[in-house]
Structures are given as C-alpha cells and as structure tokens.
Design an enzyme around this catalytic site. Structure first.
Site, PDB file in Angstrom:
ATOM      1  N   PHE A  18     -15.262   4.035   7.106  1.00 49.36           N
ATOM      2  CA  PHE A  18     -13.926   4.422   6.651  1.00 49.36           C
ATOM      3  C   PHE A  18     -13.741   4.268   5.144  1.00 49.36           C
ATOM      4  O   PHE A  18     -12.636   4.467   4.624  1.00 49.36           O
ATOM      5  CB  PHE A  18     -12.860   3.599   7.390  1.00 49.36           C
ATOM      6  CG  PHE A  18     -13.046   2.104   7.306  1.00 49.36           C
ATOM      7  CD1 PHE A  18     -12.661   1.391   6.183  1.00 49.36           C
ATOM      8  CD2 PHE A  18     -13.617   1.404   8.366  1.00 49.36           C
ATOM      9  CE1 PHE A  18     -12.844   0.022   6.093  1.00 49.36           C
ATOM     10  CE2 PHE A  18     -13.804   0.022   8.285  1.00 49.36           C
ATOM     11  CZ  PHE A  18     -13.419  -0.664   7.145  1.00 49.36           C
ATOM     12  N   LYS A  31       0.824  -1.217   0.000  1.00 51.31           N
ATOM     13  CA  LYS A  31       0.000   0.000   0.000  1.00 51.31           C
ATOM     14  C   LYS A  31       0.865   1.279   0.000  1.00 51.31           C
ATOM     15  O   LYS A  31       2.076   1.227   0.278  1.00 51.31           O
ATOM     16  CB  LYS A  31      -0.924  -0.034   1.227  1.00 51.31           C
ATOM     17  CG  LYS A  31      -1.958  -1.157   1.173  1.00 51.31           C
ATOM     18  CD  LYS A  31      -2.908  -1.079   2.382  1.00 51.31           C
ATOM     19  CE  LYS A  31      -3.965  -2.164   2.336  1.00 51.31           C
ATOM     20  NZ  LYS A  31      -4.925  -2.044   3.480  1.00 51.31           N
ATOM     21  N   HIS A  56      -2.268  -5.414   1.634  1.00 45.64           N
ATOM     22  CA  HIS A  56      -3.558  -6.099   1.464  1.00 45.64           C
ATOM     23  C   HIS A  56      -3.267  -7.534   1.080  1.00 45.64           C
ATOM     24  O   HIS A  56      -2.316  -7.801   0.344  1.00 45.64           O
ATOM     25  CB  HIS A  56      -4.387  -5.456   0.333  1.00 45.64           C
ATOM     26  CG  HIS A  56      -5.529  -6.332  -0.105  1.00 45.64           C
ATOM     27  ND1 HIS A  56      -6.737  -6.334   0.544  1.00 45.64           N
ATOM     28  CD2 HIS A  56      -5.610  -7.293  -1.073  1.00 45.64           C
ATOM     29  CE1 HIS A  56      -7.525  -7.246  -0.032  1.00 45.64           C
ATOM     30  NE2 HIS A  56      -6.860  -7.836  -1.006  1.00 45.64           N
ATOM     31  N   GLU A  98      -9.805 -10.899  -7.314  1.00 47.82           N
ATOM     32  CA  GLU A  98      -8.853  -9.796  -7.147  1.00 47.82           C
ATOM     33  C   GLU A  98      -7.671  -9.928  -8.115  1.00 47.82           C
ATOM     34  O   GLU A  98      -7.192  -8.930  -8.660  1.00 47.82           O
ATOM     35  CB  GLU A  98      -8.371  -9.741  -5.692  1.00 47.82           C
ATOM     36  CG  GLU A  98      -9.475  -9.299  -4.739  1.00 47.82           C
ATOM     37  CD  GLU A  98      -9.068  -9.336  -3.276  1.00 47.82           C
ATOM     38  OE1 GLU A  98      -9.920  -8.990  -2.428  1.00 47.82           O
ATOM     39  OE2 GLU A  98      -7.922  -9.710  -2.955  1.00 47.82           O
ATOM     40  N   TYR A 137     -12.419  -2.185  -3.348  1.00 47.29           N
ATOM     41  CA  TYR A 137     -12.859  -2.314  -1.951  1.00 47.29           C
ATOM     42  C   TYR A 137     -14.382  -2.199  -1.810  1.00 47.29           C
ATOM     43  O   TYR A 137     -14.873  -1.880  -0.721  1.00 47.29           O
ATOM     44  CB  TYR A 137     -12.171  -1.260  -1.082  1.00 47.29           C
ATOM     45  CG  TYR A 137     -10.821  -1.691  -0.537  1.00 47.29           C
ATOM     46  CD1 TYR A 137     -10.681  -2.845   0.242  1.00 47.29           C
ATOM     47  CD2 TYR A 137      -9.681  -0.929  -0.761  1.00 47.29           C
ATOM     48  CE1 TYR A 137      -9.448  -3.231   0.760  1.00 47.29           C
ATOM     49  CE2 TYR A 137      -8.440  -1.310  -0.239  1.00 47.29           C
ATOM     50  CZ  TYR A 137      -8.335  -2.463   0.518  1.00 47.29           C
ATOM     51  OH  TYR A 137      -7.121  -2.848   1.042  1.00 47.29           O
ATOM     52  N   ASN A 188      -2.046   0.397   6.741  1.00 43.64           N
ATOM     53  CA  ASN A 188      -1.451  -0.817   7.315  1.00 43.64           C
ATOM     54  C   ASN A 188      -0.626  -1.635   6.326  1.00 43.64           C
ATOM     55  O   ASN A 188      -0.498  -2.847   6.458  1.00 43.64           O
ATOM     56  CB  ASN A 188      -2.536  -1.659   7.998  1.00 43.64           C
ATOM     57  CG  ASN A 188      -3.633  -2.091   7.043  1.00 43.64           C
ATOM     58  OD1 ASN A 188      -3.537  -1.851   5.857  1.00 43.64           O
ATOM     59  ND2 ASN A 188      -4.660  -2.726   7.575  1.00 43.64           N
TER      60      ASN A 188
END
Ligand code: DAT
Ligand code: MG
Length: 140
Positions: free
Chosen positions: A59, A11, A117, A128, A51, A114
C-alpha cells in the site's frame, strides 16, 4: 512516567471534512498539550520519506499519494507518556478494530484513510518531530 513529546498528523481525509478542531479536542481532553502545530501540503516525495519504513508494503504508493492529496496538520503533542497516550486516543490502525470513543472509531473512513498518524516509540517520535519542526517552533 516521564513527560514525552510525540509527532501527530491530522491526515487529508480529516482536514477535508473540517475535523481538526474535534480531533484536537480529544487530544486536549486526554491531557495532551499541542506545543507546535502547522498546516502543510506534502509532496508525494516528502510523504514517501516520512513513511519510508513502509516502502516494501503493497500500500506504500497509495499511502504516499493519499498523504499528498490535500493539506495535513502536523503537530507535536506533549504530556505524561504522550507517545502511548496518543496511540490510545487514536485507536487501532483499522477503524473496524478501534475502540469506541477513539479518533479512528469516530472519524476514520478506512484502514488507509484513517484520519491520524502518531509516533510509535521514543526514537521514531524524535526523528519524526525533527522532520517537520525546528527547535524554535516547539513552544513548551
Ligand atoms: P499506524 O498508522 O496505526 O501506526 P502503520 O504504521 O502500520 O499504522 O501503517 C501506517 C499507515 O499505512 C496507516 O496509518 C495506514 C496505512 N496502512 C496500514 N496498513 C494498511 C493496509 N492494510 N491497507 C492500506 N493502508 C494501510
Ligand atoms: Mg505507524
């Protein structure tokens, strides 16, 4: 346990801090093979589709903006039980809960930023991977 493939994303918080190599070393040390990898800069709309499962969460907007804030490295990891193994290497979503030695324990900045993914099941892994890669880009 069968050989699986899973979709991984390094990320923006991690690419910004030049952590791609250190994170890839953790994947490879765990026996995961990087069979496809590219650096891309998502638009907020592209992040939003990726997402979509979280679109009702408070969020969601922040998550999409973050994922589009800087380039990411999308990759396909392959190995025995790769989906669960990658989740182990990643650590818990919230770095405060992540086990020592995991990517998120060592590198994540917050629950939102974080560092990585990873797909959570065979069905999501297949969808994905297909979102980011064509069959020709997967070199086992
Ligand atoms: P994971 O990435 O471990 O699969 P998830 O699918 O529940 O976790 O959530 C997807 C991402 O959304 C997560 O990596 C970071 C963000 N996120 C999850 N919970 C959050 C929260 N409470 N506050 C802010 N961002 C959150
Ligand atoms: Mg998830």
């Amino acid at each position: 346990m069968a050989i699986e493939r899973t979709l991984s994303i390094i990320k923006p918080d991690a690419t910004r801090r030049n952590l791609t190599g250190k994170i890839n070393a953790k994947f490879e040390d765990a026996g995961l093979r990087i069979v496809a990898q590219k650096r891309i800069h998502l638009t907020p709309a592209q992040a939003g589709i990726f997402y979509e499962v979280h679109k009702e969460r408070p969020f969601y907007g922040e998550l999409c903006d973050f994922m589009a804030s800087e380039p990411v490295v999308v990759q396909v990891l392959e190995g025995e039980g790769a989906i669960a193994k990658n989740r182990e290497v990643m650590g818990a979503t919230n770095p405060a809960d992540a086990a020592a030695g995991t990517v998120r324990a060592e590198f994540a900045e917050s629950v939102g930023e974080n560092s990585v993914h990873g797909s959570d099941a065979p069905e999501t892994a297949a969808a994905e991977i297909a979102y980011f890669f064509s069959g020709l880009e997967l070199v086992g």
